[in-house]
Motif scaffolding. Structure first.
Motif, mmCIF file in Angstrom:
data_model
loop_
_atom_site.group_PDB
_atom_site.id
_atom_site.type_symbol
_atom_site.label_atom_id
_atom_site.label_comp_id
_atom_site.label_asym_id
_atom_site.label_seq_id
_atom_site.Cartn_x
_atom_site.Cartn_y
_atom_site.Cartn_z
ATOM 1 N N ALA A 430 78.609 84.243 78.741
ATOM 2 C CA ALA A 430 77.888 85.095 79.686
ATOM 3 C C ALA A 430 78.578 86.434 79.926
ATOM 4 O O ALA A 430 79.792 86.580 79.790
ATOM 5 C CB ALA A 430 77.731 84.376 81.011
ATOM 6 N N CYS A 431 77.762 87.419 80.278
ATOM 7 C CA CYS A 431 78.271 88.744 80.620
ATOM 8 C C CYS A 431 78.713 88.740 82.084
ATOM 9 O O CYS A 431 78.244 87.935 82.895
ATOM 10 C CB CYS A 431 77.183 89.792 80.399
ATOM 11 N N ALA A 432 79.594 89.655 82.438
ATOM 12 C CA ALA A 432 80.091 89.731 83.802
ATOM 13 C C ALA A 432 78.992 90.082 84.804
ATOM 14 O O ALA A 432 79.101 89.817 85.998
ATOM 15 C CB ALA A 432 81.218 90.755 83.871
ATOM 16 N N CYS A 433 77.896 90.679 84.300
ATOM 17 C CA CYS A 433 76.846 91.134 85.216
ATOM 18 C C CYS A 433 75.922 90.001 85.663
ATOM 19 O O CYS A 433 75.334 90.063 86.728
ATOM 20 C CB CYS A 433 76.045 92.270 84.591
ATOM 21 N N ASP A 434 75.772 88.986 84.809
ATOM 22 C CA ASP A 434 74.784 87.947 85.100
ATOM 23 C C ASP A 434 75.133 86.696 84.295
ATOM 24 O O ASP A 434 75.193 86.747 83.067
ATOM 25 C CB ASP A 434 73.386 88.477 84.697
ATOM 26 N N SER A 442 73.817 94.097 71.808
ATOM 27 C CA SER A 442 72.557 94.702 72.227
ATOM 28 C C SER A 442 72.420 94.687 73.754
ATOM 29 O O SER A 442 71.929 95.639 74.349
ATOM 30 C CB SER A 442 71.383 94.044 71.498
ATOM 31 N N HIS A 443 72.912 93.616 74.407
ATOM 32 C CA HIS A 443 72.884 93.609 75.879
ATOM 33 C C HIS A 443 73.758 94.718 76.459
ATOM 34 O O HIS A 443 73.336 95.468 77.336
ATOM 35 C CB HIS A 443 73.332 92.246 76.405
ATOM 36 N N LEU A 444 74.983 94.829 75.912
ATOM 37 C CA LEU A 444 75.927 95.801 76.473
ATOM 38 C C LEU A 444 75.426 97.235 76.327
ATOM 39 O O LEU A 444 75.510 98.036 77.260
ATOM 40 C CB LEU A 444 77.285 95.664 75.783
ATOM 41 N N ASP A 447 71.114 97.088 77.961
ATOM 42 C CA ASP A 447 70.643 96.560 79.247
ATOM 43 C C ASP A 447 71.687 96.433 80.352
ATOM 44 O O ASP A 447 71.347 96.515 81.525
ATOM 45 C CB ASP A 447 70.022 95.160 79.048
ATOM 46 N N CYS A 448 72.939 96.177 79.997
ATOM 47 C CA CYS A 448 73.913 95.775 81.007
ATOM 48 C C CYS A 448 74.017 96.804 82.144
ATOM 49 O O CYS A 448 74.314 97.981 81.901
ATOM 50 C CB CYS A 448 75.278 95.576 80.361
ATOM 51 N N PRO A 449 73.755 96.375 83.375
ATOM 52 C CA PRO A 449 73.793 97.323 84.503
ATOM 53 C C PRO A 449 75.186 97.897 84.752
ATOM 54 O O PRO A 449 75.304 98.989 85.323
ATOM 55 C CB PRO A 449 73.316 96.483 85.691
ATOM 56 N N ILE A 450 76.233 97.183 84.301
ATOM 57 C CA ILE A 450 77.593 97.684 84.534
ATOM 58 C C ILE A 450 77.795 99.060 83.881
ATOM 59 O O ILE A 450 78.542 99.902 84.369
ATOM 60 C CB ILE A 450 78.641 96.669 84.006
HETATM 61 ZN ZN LIG Z 1 75.999 92.675 81.317
#
Ligand SMILES: [Zn+2]
Length: 500
Positions: A430-434, A442-444, A447-450
């Protein structure tokens, strides 16, 4: 006293046959048995009795691996030899070792066993060139290193060899390829008198060198993709004759210049006058003509005509003149050549395909096949987000300054939770954001809000929305490349720190 000892020289024979059932002959020479061997080395090529060339491939691969081992002591992901240095060593040393005598054993490179050997050699070099993790797939590593698959390079070398021998390529529709003259067509060394080439840089020098019965100005031209050549022939102060020569559009200017020179020497041989000067502004073509070793067919013919003129007590002198120096004859030849290129509708005077033309087609075949492998392969899914086509990637990648962080993002193999979990270095993808979202490239990036603020900055400065469909443009376009690379590198560093 020293004693000399002679080891009896080992001689052996090898039997090459297609037959499964055969008798092995028993050979003797001077009463001594000649043993049979399974393989032999001839001019550096290891030939085995079944012509599989497996041993040869194994030999060249082990040579290449030896070089790799030495390099890898001095090239780590974070320090050591610069990737460009490794690339130079690879293209200048490793590839030639593997490609040696490729035309003889190229068919063997289609075999899976041979290909996987070549792949593993190439993979290690490619991985060092782009500073990638060792888990990176061959497809990704080759694309990011910007090198072509070795087995395709071997096929390329073999096709080029065939082309040079005059074997037609399908793209030429039966046309003939320009072949170098054979040594047998060359005159006897005693008849290869040195031909002098003099340089004239301005009108003054020309005036001092224009006292000839005939002066022939030659020129070749490529304009709007069309090719032509021309001769402007002068006696005294007047132009007495002109010749326009047509060449097909695939010919090079160099061929056109050489054709014009060759026609000029034929003209000189034909005429009654005893002194003739030939002027050209193409240094490359003139140097080919005067070099007794040059095997270009037009150069060989020119030298022959000059030699035969000299037997008839006629002198033919060659001059290089500076282009656009205002010499009337040269300007005439130049405009006639342009006319010949643009207006000529007659049958070409010379229509040999230059090898460089065939080479382009061979390279296109290679790129097509590579792209097919890359896009149909199951690996390199992250790399394909940025480079959907291997051909486009091949054009772009050399312009990027690849760093280890950029490579991590372009391959997906890096300090990202999803990757680390896959290789059992972390328990949770999992990512630290969620906690419900996997941390991958691709998330980083998308999309990633961080990293929202940095993303907004890039979107503002490029005018492009950060979405999957735009990644290719962001990395390929010269305008956006740097700003995007900085964004990527910043995120990768951040995530690496977080996960370390
Ligand atoms: Zn993230």
């Amino acid at each position: 006293m020293n004693k000399l000892k002679f080891a009896p020289h080992k001689t052996s024979a090898m039997l090459v046959t297609r037959k499964l059932r055969h008798d092995t002959p028993h050979l003797t020479m001077g009463g001594i048995d000649i043993g049979m061997s399974k393989q032999m080395k001839l001019l550096g090529l290891t030939i085995d009795e079944n012509l599989t060339f497996n041993t040869h491939v194994a030999n060249v691969c082990s040579k290449a691996v030896g070089i790799y081992k030495q390099l890898s002591r001095a090239a780590r992901v974070s320090w050591g030899l610069h990737p460009e240095v490794i690339r130079s060593i690879y293209t200048a040393v490793v590839e030639p070792i593997v490609l040696y005598a490729a035309s003889a054993w190229a068919p063997a490179s289609n075999k899976l066993g041979v290909r996987s050997k070549l792949n593993s050699v190439q993979r290690s070099f490619a991985q060092k060139m782009c500073r990638a993790y060792r888990t990176v797939s061959l497809n990704s590593a080759l694309v990011l290193a910007g090198i072509l698959p070795l087995d395709l390079r071997i096929q390329e070398a073999a096709s080029l060899y065939e082309a040079r021998r005059g074997v037609c390529h399908p793209a030429l529709a039966g046309g003939e390829i320009e072949r170098v003259a054979s040594a047998l067509q060359m005159p006897h060394p005693a008849e290869r008198g040195a031909i002098e080439l003099r340089h004239l840089v301005d009108e003054e020098q020309y005036r001092a060198n224009c006292d000839f019965d005939v002066r022939i100005f030659t020129d070749g031209s490529k304009i709007e993709g069309k090719v032509g050549a021309a001769l402007s022939i002068w006696t005294g102060a007047t132009e007495t004759k002109t010749r326009k020569l047509a060449l097909p559009s695939y010919c090079t200017v160099y061929q056109a210049e050489l054709l014009a020179l060759c026609e000029a020497t034929r003209e000189a041989l034909k005429r009654r006058e005893t002194s003739c000067a030939i002027y050209s502004d193409s240094m490359a073509a003139l140097l080919t003509v005067v070099n007794p070793e040059a095997l270009h067919p037009l150069a060989v013919e020119s030298r022959d005509a000059i030699y035969r003129s000299s037997i008839q007590n006629k002198s033919v002198s060659l001059f290089w003149i500076k282009a656009h120096a205002g010499l009337e004859g040269n300007e005439r030849a130049d405009s006639l050549a342009k006319e010949a290129a643009l207006k000529s509708k007659r049958k070409p005077d010379y229509d040999m395909y230059p090898v460089s033309f065939v080479k382009r087609f061979i390279r296109m075949d290679t790129l097509d096949e590579w792209n097919r492998r890359y896009s149909t392969g199951h690996t390199a899914s992250t790399t394909k987000l940025f480079f959907p086509s291997a051909v486009e990637a091949y054009r772009t990648v050399r312009k990027l300054s690849i760093t280890k962080e950029l490579t991590q993002a372009l391959t997906g193999h890096g300090g990202f939770s999803e990757y680390l979990t896959r290789f059992k270095c972390k328990d949770n993808p999992a990512c630290a954001c969620d906690p419900s979202v996997a941390e991958n490239v691709s998330h980083l990036l998308l999309d990633c809000p961080i990293h929202g603020q940095d993303r907004f900055y890039v979107e503002q400065h490029t005018g492009l929305k950060m979405e999957a469909g735009n990644l290719e443009i962001l990395i390929s376009s010269k305008k956006y490349r740097d700003i995007f690379a900085n964004y990527v590198i910043k995120i990768v560093r951040h995530v690496n720190n977080r996960n370390s």
